[in-house]
Design a protein around this motif. Structure first.
Motif, PDB file in Angstrom:
ATOM      1  N   VAL A  17    -100.150  49.776  78.715  1.00 18.64           N
ATOM      2  CA  VAL A  17     -98.947  48.996  78.414  1.00 18.64           C
ATOM      3  C   VAL A  17     -99.313  47.714  77.678  1.00 18.64           C
ATOM      4  O   VAL A  17     -98.658  47.325  76.702  1.00 18.64           O
ATOM      5  CB  VAL A  17     -98.162  48.684  79.707  1.00 18.64           C
ATOM      6  CG1 VAL A  17     -97.051  47.674  79.432  1.00 18.64           C
ATOM      7  CG2 VAL A  17     -97.564  49.965  80.280  1.00 18.64           C
ATOM      8  N   ALA A  18    -100.374  47.049  78.146  1.00 16.54           N
ATOM      9  CA  ALA A  18    -100.804  45.817  77.493  1.00 16.54           C
ATOM     10  C   ALA A  18    -101.238  46.080  76.050  1.00 16.54           C
ATOM     11  O   ALA A  18    -100.897  45.323  75.131  1.00 16.54           O
ATOM     12  CB  ALA A  18    -101.950  45.179  78.281  1.00 16.54           C
ATOM     13  N   GLN A  19    -101.988  47.166  75.840  1.00 16.86           N
ATOM     14  CA  GLN A  19    -102.427  47.505  74.489  1.00 16.86           C
ATOM     15  C   GLN A  19    -101.241  47.905  73.606  1.00 16.86           C
ATOM     16  O   GLN A  19    -101.173  47.535  72.431  1.00 16.86           O
ATOM     17  CB  GLN A  19    -103.438  48.651  74.550  1.00 16.86           C
ATOM     18  CG  GLN A  19    -104.765  48.291  75.205  1.00 16.86           C
ATOM     19  CD  GLN A  19    -105.647  49.509  75.374  1.00 16.86           C
ATOM     20  OE1 GLN A  19    -105.968  50.204  74.410  1.00 16.86           O
ATOM     21  NE2 GLN A  19    -106.044  49.793  76.606  1.00 16.86           N
ATOM     22  N   ALA A  20    -100.315  48.662  74.192  1.00 16.14           N
ATOM     23  CA  ALA A  20     -99.133  49.084  73.435  1.00 16.14           C
ATOM     24  C   ALA A  20     -98.288  47.880  73.046  1.00 16.14           C
ATOM     25  O   ALA A  20     -97.752  47.815  71.934  1.00 16.14           O
ATOM     26  CB  ALA A  20     -98.307  50.065  74.263  1.00 16.14           C
ATOM     27  N   ALA A  21     -98.181  46.904  73.962  1.00 15.09           N
ATOM     28  CA  ALA A  21     -97.413  45.694  73.664  1.00 15.09           C
ATOM     29  C   ALA A  21     -98.038  44.917  72.525  1.00 15.09           C
ATOM     30  O   ALA A  21     -97.345  44.220  71.769  1.00 15.09           O
ATOM     31  CB  ALA A  21     -97.315  44.822  74.917  1.00 15.09           C
ATOM     32  N   ALA A  22     -99.377  45.053  72.373  1.00 16.60           N
ATOM     33  CA  ALA A  22    -100.085  44.362  71.289  1.00 16.60           C
ATOM     34  C   ALA A  22    -100.034  45.155  69.988  1.00 16.60           C
ATOM     35  O   ALA A  22    -100.604  44.730  68.984  1.00 16.60           O
ATOM     36  CB  ALA A  22    -101.537  44.129  71.698  1.00 16.60           C
ATOM     37  N   GLY A  23     -99.364  46.306  70.030  1.00 21.04           N
ATOM     38  CA  GLY A  23     -99.197  47.093  68.809  1.00 21.04           C
ATOM     39  C   GLY A  23    -100.184  48.217  68.626  1.00 21.04           C
ATOM     40  O   GLY A  23    -100.224  48.838  67.551  1.00 21.04           O
ATOM     41  N   ASP A  24    -100.997  48.512  69.652  1.00 24.74           N
ATOM     42  CA  ASP A  24    -101.996  49.571  69.544  1.00 24.74           C
ATOM     43  C   ASP A  24    -101.304  50.941  69.483  1.00 24.74           C
ATOM     44  O   ASP A  24    -100.650  51.367  70.438  1.00 24.74           O
ATOM     45  CB  ASP A  24    -102.925  49.514  70.757  1.00 24.74           C
ATOM     46  CG  ASP A  24    -104.108  50.462  70.634  1.00 24.74           C
ATOM     47  OD1 ASP A  24    -103.875  51.671  70.447  1.00 24.74           O
ATOM     48  OD2 ASP A  24    -105.255  50.003  70.729  1.00 24.74           O
ATOM     49  N   ARG A  25    -101.468  51.639  68.377  1.00 20.89           N
ATOM     50  CA  ARG A  25    -100.791  52.927  68.189  1.00 20.89           C
ATOM     51  C   ARG A  25    -101.316  54.005  69.123  1.00 20.89           C
ATOM     52  O   ARG A  25    -100.559  54.859  69.594  1.00 20.89           O
ATOM     53  CB  ARG A  25    -100.936  53.385  66.733  1.00 20.89           C
ATOM     54  CG  ARG A  25    -100.150  52.521  65.748  1.00 20.89           C
ATOM     55  CD  ARG A  25    -100.187  53.130  64.352  1.00 20.89           C
ATOM     56  NE  ARG A  25     -99.393  52.350  63.415  1.00 20.89           N
ATOM     57  CZ  ARG A  25     -99.195  52.688  62.142  1.00 20.89           C
ATOM     58  NH1 ARG A  25     -99.753  53.799  61.667  1.00 20.89           N
ATOM     59  NH2 ARG A  25     -98.458  51.933  61.349  1.00 20.89           N
ATOM     60  N   GLU A  26    -102.612  53.994  69.379  1.00 20.62           N
ATOM     61  CA  GLU A  26    -103.185  55.004  70.260  1.00 20.62           C
ATOM     62  C   GLU A  26    -102.673  54.836  71.688  1.00 20.62           C
ATOM     63  O   GLU A  26    -102.442  55.803  72.398  1.00 20.62           O
ATOM     64  CB  GLU A  26    -104.708  54.948  70.220  1.00 20.62           C
ATOM     65  CG  GLU A  26    -105.305  55.458  68.924  1.00 20.62           C
ATOM     66  CD  GLU A  26    -104.847  56.880  68.598  1.00 20.62           C
ATOM     67  OE1 GLU A  26    -104.878  57.739  69.516  1.00 20.62           O
ATOM     68  OE2 GLU A  26    -104.450  57.136  67.446  1.00 20.62           O
ATOM     69  N   ALA A  27    -102.516  53.590  72.119  1.00 22.22           N
ATOM     70  CA  ALA A  27    -101.979  53.335  73.460  1.00 22.22           C
ATOM     71  C   ALA A  27    -100.529  53.809  73.546  1.00 22.22           C
ATOM     72  O   ALA A  27    -100.115  54.406  74.545  1.00 22.22           O
ATOM     73  CB  ALA A  27    -102.067  51.841  73.789  1.00 22.22           C
TER      74      ALA A  27
END
Length: 205
Positions: A17-27
């Protein structure tokens, strides 16, 4: 984001969730792969049309990812996503009623519940039985009052606890249990050959 996550959230999910919130596409892809099936089954049981369910799931993930910065971790990502899915499903039902008014829609697709369940090597009669069962089940679920249908759809995925369903819908856990009880009772009356299965079904621990 809130620094006190619920006890059922794993460190792996928190990291995704933290990575996705930072825009990480793989997350984001990982979260999508993890929860898309449960989201689709929930939407399909509510709206009954595969095309609508696909649109709802896609829209729900887009909305969830767009709002991750505001996501409060007092609920799991799954619970938050299912809340969006159920709300969007209800929006679709309301929109459909407005469009169709009091007319009957001959395009309702109940067979989609069983789509993809039959293996290629099954004999034709086995696939037909699965489709017929899916159609009967979809028709019975569609006859439930909307509030029962939404709660039962979330319950039927087997992914959520009573408490999580209560969080998704925003009602007391006792109301969730009551609606599921009445939904299972009605479904058992309409589909007596499946009554035992409805009675034995339990939410995730």
């Amino acid at each position: 984001m809130n620094s006190v996550p619920p006890s059922n959230v794993t460190p792996e999910e928190l990291s995704l969730v933290a990575q996705a919130a930072a825009g990480d596409r793989e997350a984001r892809r990982a979260l999508f792969e993890r929860y898309r099936e449960a989201a689709f089954r929930t939407a399909l049981r509510i709206v009954r049309r595969e095309a609508d369910a696909v649109d709802i799931v896609q829209d729900a993930f887009i909305r969830a990812f767009e709002r991750l910065a505001d996501f409060q971790q007092d609920a799991s990502f799954q619970t938050w996503l299912m809340r969006i899915v159920s709300n969007r499903s209800l929006d679709v039902l309301r929109s459909r009623k407005v469009r169709l008014a009091a007319s009957l829609d001959g395009d309702e697709d109940g067979g989609g519940v069983a789509a993809g369940l039959a293996a290629d090597e099954e004999p034709p009669e086995a696939g037909l039985e699965r489709r017929e069962l899916g159609e009967r089940l979809a028709s019975a679920i569609a006859s439930l009052p909307t509030e029962q249908r939404v709660v039962f759809a979330l319950f039927a995925t087997g992914e959520l606890t009573y408490a999580q369903i209560a969080e998704v819908v925003g009602i007391p856990i006792g109301t969730v249990m009551s609606r599921i009880f009445h939904a299972r009772k009605k479904l058992g009356q309409m589909l007596p050959d499946l009554a035992a299965a409805f009675a034995q079904a339990r939410p995730r621990e």
